[in-house]
Scaffold this motif. Sequence first.
Motif, PDB file in Angstrom:
ATOM      1  N   ASP A 151      -5.770  -1.434  -2.263  1.00  0.00           N
ATOM      2  CA  ASP A 151      -5.717  -0.369  -3.399  1.00  0.00           C
ATOM      3  C   ASP A 151      -4.437   0.036  -3.851  1.00  0.00           C
ATOM      4  O   ASP A 151      -4.135   1.031  -4.886  1.00  0.00           O
ATOM      5  CB  ASP A 151      -6.308   0.914  -2.755  1.00  0.00           C
ATOM      6  CG  ASP A 151      -7.925   0.602  -2.329  1.00  0.00           C
ATOM      7  OD1 ASP A 151      -8.543   0.005  -3.125  1.00  0.00           O
ATOM      8  OD2 ASP A 151      -8.059   1.119  -1.283  1.00  0.00           O
ATOM      9  N   TYR A 152      -3.310  -0.212  -3.221  1.00  0.00           N
ATOM     10  CA  TYR A 152      -1.873   0.075  -3.712  1.00  0.00           C
ATOM     11  C   TYR A 152      -0.986  -0.877  -3.488  1.00  0.00           C
ATOM     12  O   TYR A 152      -1.191  -2.082  -2.894  1.00  0.00           O
ATOM     13  CB  TYR A 152      -1.276   1.130  -2.751  1.00  0.00           C
ATOM     14  CG  TYR A 152      -2.160   2.595  -2.705  1.00  0.00           C
ATOM     15  CD1 TYR A 152      -1.880   3.491  -3.426  1.00  0.00           C
ATOM     16  CD2 TYR A 152      -3.157   2.538  -1.741  1.00  0.00           C
ATOM     17  CE1 TYR A 152      -2.660   4.609  -3.551  1.00  0.00           C
ATOM     18  CE2 TYR A 152      -3.996   4.030  -1.659  1.00  0.00           C
ATOM     19  CZ  TYR A 152      -3.664   4.751  -2.392  1.00  0.00           C
ATOM     20  OH  TYR A 152      -4.418   6.041  -2.658  1.00  0.00           O
ATOM     21  N   PRO A 153      -0.033  -0.995  -4.312  1.00  0.00           N
ATOM     22  CA  PRO A 153       1.242  -2.050  -4.305  1.00  0.00           C
ATOM     23  C   PRO A 153       1.450  -2.323  -2.775  1.00  0.00           C
ATOM     24  O   PRO A 153       1.794  -1.230  -1.967  1.00  0.00           O
ATOM     25  CB  PRO A 153       2.319  -1.394  -5.317  1.00  0.00           C
ATOM     26  CG  PRO A 153       1.482  -0.588  -6.095  1.00  0.00           C
ATOM     27  CD  PRO A 153       0.510   0.066  -5.120  1.00  0.00           C
ATOM     28  N   PRO A 154       2.144  -3.336  -2.472  1.00  0.00           N
ATOM     29  CA  PRO A 154       2.500  -3.732  -1.187  1.00  0.00           C
ATOM     30  C   PRO A 154       3.418  -2.613  -0.465  1.00  0.00           C
ATOM     31  O   PRO A 154       3.179  -2.272   0.793  1.00  0.00           O
ATOM     32  CB  PRO A 154       3.130  -5.191  -1.239  1.00  0.00           C
ATOM     33  CG  PRO A 154       2.203  -5.598  -2.205  1.00  0.00           C
ATOM     34  CD  PRO A 154       2.016  -4.564  -3.144  1.00  0.00           C
ATOM     35  N   LEU A 155       4.388  -2.285  -1.227  1.00  0.00           N
ATOM     36  CA  LEU A 155       5.354  -1.575  -0.591  1.00  0.00           C
ATOM     37  C   LEU A 155       5.020   0.030  -0.426  1.00  0.00           C
ATOM     38  O   LEU A 155       5.175   0.508   0.679  1.00  0.00           O
ATOM     39  CB  LEU A 155       6.669  -1.460  -1.731  1.00  0.00           C
ATOM     40  CG  LEU A 155       7.954  -0.864  -1.123  1.00  0.00           C
ATOM     41  CD1 LEU A 155       8.563  -1.298   0.093  1.00  0.00           C
ATOM     42  CD2 LEU A 155       9.089  -0.698  -2.149  1.00  0.00           C
ATOM     43  N   GLN A 156       4.224   0.491  -1.402  1.00  0.00           N
ATOM     44  CA  GLN A 156       3.633   1.770  -1.332  1.00  0.00           C
ATOM     45  C   GLN A 156       2.507   1.856  -0.131  1.00  0.00           C
ATOM     46  O   GLN A 156       2.433   2.807   0.644  1.00  0.00           O
ATOM     47  CB  GLN A 156       2.935   2.293  -2.697  1.00  0.00           C
ATOM     48  CG  GLN A 156       2.156   3.595  -2.787  1.00  0.00           C
ATOM     49  CD  GLN A 156       1.687   3.889  -4.018  1.00  0.00           C
ATOM     50  OE1 GLN A 156       1.709   3.233  -4.865  1.00  0.00           O
ATOM     51  NE2 GLN A 156       1.298   5.180  -4.213  1.00  0.00           N
ATOM     52  N   ALA A 157       1.744   0.866   0.122  1.00  0.00           N
ATOM     53  CA  ALA A 157       0.859   0.511   0.837  1.00  0.00           C
ATOM     54  C   ALA A 157       1.513   0.625   2.332  1.00  0.00           C
ATOM     55  O   ALA A 157       0.693   1.159   3.416  1.00  0.00           O
ATOM     56  CB  ALA A 157       0.079  -0.738   0.872  1.00  0.00           C
ATOM     57  N   LEU A 158       2.598   0.099   2.493  1.00  0.00           N
ATOM     58  CA  LEU A 158       3.298  -0.049   3.684  1.00  0.00           C
ATOM     59  C   LEU A 158       3.840   1.309   4.128  1.00  0.00           C
ATOM     60  O   LEU A 158       3.633   1.814   5.383  1.00  0.00           O
ATOM     61  CB  LEU A 158       4.558  -1.053   3.454  1.00  0.00           C
ATOM     62  CG  LEU A 158       5.446  -1.070   4.885  1.00  0.00           C
ATOM     63  CD1 LEU A 158       4.588  -1.517   6.091  1.00  0.00           C
ATOM     64  CD2 LEU A 158       6.659  -1.930   4.680  1.00  0.00           C
TER      65      LEU A 158
END
Length: 431
Positions: A151-158
Amino acid sequence: MIQFLKKQSPGRLITLGFASVILLGAVLLMLPCAANEGVKVTFIDALFTSTSAVCVTGLIAIDTADHFNVFGRTVVALLIQIGGLGVTSVGVGFILMAGKRVGIKGRMMVREAMNMNTSKGMIRLVKSILLMTLCFEAAGAFLSFIVFVQDYPPLQALGISLFHSVAAFNNSGFDILGGLHNLIPYQNNVMLNLITSGLIIFGGLGFLVILDVIKKHSFKKLCLHSKVVITTSVILLAIGTVLLKCTENISWLGAFFQSVSARTAGFSTYPIGTFTSAGLFVLTILMFIGASPGSTGGGIKTTTLFTLLLTAKSAATNQHCLAFHRKISDEVISKAFIVAFLSLLVVSIGTLALCICEPEYSFIQILFEVTSAFGTVGLSTGITPDLGVAGKLILILTMFIGRLGALTITSIWVFKTTSNVRYTEEMITIG
């Protein structure tokens, strides 16, 4: 100043440590570099957020994602980590990393913070706790990332995954998804529900129990404390799940998750404000009981409840207070009743004070909010952001007392040693 601190008892030093971290956190969260562009954070909201984070509660006066940027969220995450591990354990960890020796005072503080009966093996215990925390939070972040990256871009999801894992394992209901929604958007996501529940359960069992399970591998070989904690926790989870399913129109997964979360975690997959009075009362009882000793959670603790019930049974049947073929000592029984009484007193006074300051809310709403603060849970019916300054200060004080424990708060005012004078006994009528 150093001489003054050396003269203080471990209980007072721990209290001062928590208070200092809370004030430092509030100052950092008030900095312009911690807030989102165009957002101003008041001192009372910064203090409330810092207290809630350090006390691993999760009650929020302002939404974490909507008001704080990456730096501010990092500060909140660090405060949660320090609060979950305990100021003492974190301090000892830094001393060990610096290659210095931990003195007797430091070992006594760890013993006090962990409710241990001996100072033996304290340093080894702290090392195990730090390593265990790192392993659980790393695994939780990795598994959560699998969900959030959809649901989120990889960096934000991290970033969300790391924050979520730290908050979940430390039994703090903070989230950075925004909009005061908590985990409601993921109420049907089985994987995230189970990951979060697992982190909460292991964080709430207590480090000593986890270490005992790792060493013994068998329930029969566990020490009495571990058996009591595991047995009581399983029963409470089961009863809570069934009662919530019976009182609310939610799924079995939702009932299980809220039963787990109510035991001091504070995450919600359903809007708590829509629950019936029966459902709120069930959650209130679970919040008051809380997690287990030596864990990242609050409440009166599972062992206290177990001891109270067992003592009532033994008194009614005129038998010894026995559990798993072991006798519960009179000292443990006395401490359990003192903890329960003081905790009930704190919740009662807090509820009365909040009823006076916020008369527009119903009694069950206020009782729920105060119990959530005392049990360092974080569940809310939604009234926290709308409370006045006086109401927020009441919850701040309640969270602080709940995190340290009513018994610790009481002990810091004791200045005299116990007298050895004995008096003649006389009976009074009870009941």
